[in-house]
Design a protein around this motif. Sequence first.
Motif, PDB file in Angstrom:
ATOM      1  N   PRO A  85     -21.756   7.307 -12.342  1.00  0.00           N
ATOM      2  CA  PRO A  85     -21.303   8.623 -11.903  1.00  0.00           C
ATOM      3  C   PRO A  85     -19.849   8.568 -11.429  1.00  0.00           C
ATOM      4  O   PRO A  85     -19.401   7.549 -10.891  1.00  0.00           O
ATOM      5  CB  PRO A  85     -22.238   8.943 -10.723  1.00  0.00           C
ATOM      6  N   TRP A  86     -19.137   9.652 -11.616  1.00  0.00           N
ATOM      7  CA  TRP A  86     -17.786   9.749 -11.075  1.00  0.00           C
ATOM      8  C   TRP A  86     -17.887  10.060  -9.586  1.00  0.00           C
ATOM      9  O   TRP A  86     -18.530  11.031  -9.185  1.00  0.00           O
ATOM     10  CB  TRP A  86     -16.985  10.830 -11.778  1.00  0.00           C
ATOM     11  N   LEU A  87     -17.256   9.230  -8.756  1.00  0.00           N
ATOM     12  CA  LEU A  87     -17.243   9.430  -7.312  1.00  0.00           C
ATOM     13  C   LEU A  87     -15.809   9.703  -6.887  1.00  0.00           C
ATOM     14  O   LEU A  87     -14.966   8.796  -6.942  1.00  0.00           O
ATOM     15  CB  LEU A  87     -17.781   8.188  -6.594  1.00  0.00           C
ATOM     16  N   PRO A  88     -15.491  10.918  -6.479  1.00  0.00           N
ATOM     17  CA  PRO A  88     -14.107  11.225  -6.093  1.00  0.00           C
ATOM     18  C   PRO A  88     -13.712  10.468  -4.836  1.00  0.00           C
ATOM     19  O   PRO A  88     -14.411  10.533  -3.811  1.00  0.00           O
ATOM     20  CB  PRO A  88     -14.123  12.738  -5.861  1.00  0.00           C
ATOM     21  N   ALA A  89     -12.609   9.753  -4.896  1.00  0.00           N
ATOM     22  CA  ALA A  89     -12.177   8.931  -3.773  1.00  0.00           C
ATOM     23  C   ALA A  89     -11.604   9.795  -2.656  1.00  0.00           C
ATOM     24  O   ALA A  89     -11.039  10.866  -2.895  1.00  0.00           O
ATOM     25  CB  ALA A  89     -11.139   7.925  -4.240  1.00  0.00           C
TER      26      ALA A  89
END
Length: 283
Positions: A85-89
């Motif tokens: 999954p894309w995890l926004p930093a």
Amino acid sequence: MDRRRLERLTGAAAEQVTALGTGHAWSLWRVRLADGRQVFVKAADDRPGLFAAEATGLRWLAEGAGHAAPVPEVIAVDDHMLVLPWLPAEPPSPQAAERFGRELAALHAGGADSFGAPWQGFIARLPLDNTPADRWPRWYAERRIAPYLRLAARHLDRAEVGLVERVMAEIETLAGPEEPPARIHGDLWSGNVLWSGGRAWLIDPAAHGGHRETDLAMLALFGAPYLDRILDAYREVHPLAEGWRARVPLHQLHPLLVHVALFGPSYRGAAVEAARAALRASR
């Protein structure tokens, strides 16, 4: 990146693909899929076993901590691609650091059947021998120090090689009190901690049954943010054995030798000093 491969693995068309650069022998991508998911993709042409080991490690870490695991789900994997999954930093916070310390302690407490693991590992692009053993000291010397000393030796002089060999010879004294195998990340420098959604996520593991002080020493190696908060919260949940601070260089010796092997003499001084400090700690 092979878009058709990604679409077969995820079951959805790739609508937007953004290149994020490269790391070691693979490329990194952010992709928006037609079903609305945003994913992170690692891709490589010829790295058999590499992504499978990472995926196995992520799943194994998640199993150890249950629903509270600070580990992203593995969406798909094959020999050429890993999809997460894309995890926004976001910037870390003191509160997130304290949560991380507690969750890391719970993860370690999940335990392992032995030191090592039943799968072949990798650290960066280098193979990592996970052959299981019942006791940590000799396992660490033989599976973590010796192989990377051989690779790093071309950048060290004879006296420096001898110094590391002394650490291996004295490992039983240097290792401190015996501990059961912990479920550890195995490469937990600050760059492998992703801060997102008010917590820390563990990424890019070299997961195995190991010594829990190894993960904590790795966090200190290149300066994790709010490290004191992480350690204090960790110790509230899972106190550390006496003398743990003095053993930090011993646990840092392996990753520093890996860095010498990968990047050359720029890490030589740090590796040699870690060996010296590990030996001093026993006096």
